[in-house]
Design a protein around this motif. Sequence first.
Motif, mmCIF file in Angstrom:
data_model
loop_
_atom_site.group_PDB
_atom_site.id
_atom_site.type_symbol
_atom_site.label_atom_id
_atom_site.label_comp_id
_atom_site.label_asym_id
_atom_site.label_seq_id
_atom_site.Cartn_x
_atom_site.Cartn_y
_atom_site.Cartn_z
ATOM 1 N N VAL A 135 0.858 -1.183 0.000
ATOM 2 C CA VAL A 135 0.000 0.000 0.000
ATOM 3 C C VAL A 135 0.895 1.234 0.000
ATOM 4 C CG1 VAL A 135 -1.799 1.284 1.194
ATOM 5 C CG2 VAL A 135 -1.785 -1.229 1.290
ATOM 6 N N ALA A 138 0.559 5.115 2.588
ATOM 7 C CA ALA A 138 -0.215 4.365 3.565
ATOM 8 C C ALA A 138 -0.691 5.191 4.750
ATOM 9 C CB ALA A 138 0.602 3.176 4.070
ATOM 10 N N GLY A 143 -4.950 5.224 1.802
ATOM 11 C CA GLY A 143 -3.932 4.257 2.196
ATOM 12 C C GLY A 143 -4.108 3.756 3.616
ATOM 13 N N SER A 144 -4.441 4.653 4.556
ATOM 14 C CA SER A 144 -4.588 4.232 5.945
ATOM 15 C C SER A 144 -5.755 3.274 6.114
ATOM 16 C CB SER A 144 -4.760 5.454 6.849
ATOM 17 O OG SER A 144 -5.922 6.186 6.521
ATOM 18 N N VAL A 147 -4.699 -0.251 4.426
ATOM 19 C CA VAL A 147 -3.882 -1.080 5.317
ATOM 20 C C VAL A 147 -4.777 -1.873 6.260
ATOM 21 C CG1 VAL A 147 -2.272 -1.001 7.264
ATOM 22 C CG2 VAL A 147 -1.803 0.342 5.204
ATOM 23 N N ALA A 160 3.657 -1.289 3.798
ATOM 24 C CA ALA A 160 3.256 0.096 3.586
ATOM 25 C C ALA A 160 4.447 0.926 3.131
ATOM 26 C CB ALA A 160 2.693 0.678 4.884
ATOM 27 N N ALA A 171 1.483 3.835 9.918
ATOM 28 C CA ALA A 171 1.116 2.665 9.127
ATOM 29 C C ALA A 171 1.314 1.372 9.926
ATOM 30 C CB ALA A 171 1.928 2.623 7.838
ATOM 31 N N ALA A 176 0.144 -2.522 9.460
ATOM 32 C CA ALA A 176 1.122 -2.944 8.446
ATOM 33 C C ALA A 176 2.218 -3.779 9.095
ATOM 34 C CB ALA A 176 1.727 -1.727 7.759
#
Length: 317
Positions: A135, A138, A143-144, A147, A160, A171, A176
């Motif tokens: 990702v 991240a 992105g967050s 994850v 990440a 992350a 992650a």
Amino acid sequence: MRAIQITEFGGPEVLREVELPDPVAGPGQLLVRVDTAGVNYADTHTVENSYLSRSSLPMVPGAEVVGRTPDGRRVVALTENGGYAEQAVVHEHLAHDVPDGVSDVQALALVVQGLTAWHLLRTAARLTAGESVVVHAAAGGTGSLAVQLAKAFGAGRVIATASTEEKRALALELGADAALDPDPASLKERIVEANGGRKADIVLEMTGGPVFDASLAALAPFGRLVTYGMASRTPPAPVEAAKLLARSQTLVGFWLAHCLGRPGMYHEPLAELLAMTAAGALRPRTGGVYPLSGAARAHRDLLARRTVGKLVLDMTR
């Protein structure tokens, strides 16, 4: 009503607060008294007129709002622009009731970025249990959530990338298994190393340029690279079909707009995301709350990569 309007295309400097007439809802539409409006990276493209769909002037930007309908419903909705304002008109079929226990910011984090993350994994990449997922960006809004959803959906290892130590720490906090600097130099090798010496099954990529190129090089046979943005404004190198064939790889493009109006692709995944959030199983991140007059500052912060999580405009400020 107060609103942010642009009369010319450009950077954050073209975003100006003005007074405009109240909008009027037509057939199949709802008038929403906006409490909070979401700010997305795509909005910066819209203001530049560099997005996938072209813009026309004058325009009030903003693609998502949370607020109240005349009959008192609290809804989150997508808009065809017009969100950076105290009132907005939305299509009735794109308004979704917000359950108790979900804040405005959380709801706004889910309606574009959450749905995008859900579809990146479920629809575009078709994640199966045990697969590895990379990702990029991240710590950002999409992105967050990607994850967290990758873990919830059974990914074997989530890798990440994020631009600062603070963002990489976030992350890891979100689940992650490894967090890397996205510098394209040796990125392929670092992804493989972080994945235990194996290439990645899935990469979610929205940067473009050399990050895209390194991500494709780090993709395993039968791997899927999903591209859903070009934050660097730099196109990647051309991809030869013969190389995809030789490596049994898939390159997938994704744009959330194509999900709207299709059965099972909007309300159903959004309801799942809202329920996960209400139960505490998904944690949308608040990245910054700005007054309406701070829209230009929000865009500058996004473009400078100073933010994490979801950015919003508070209409009460």
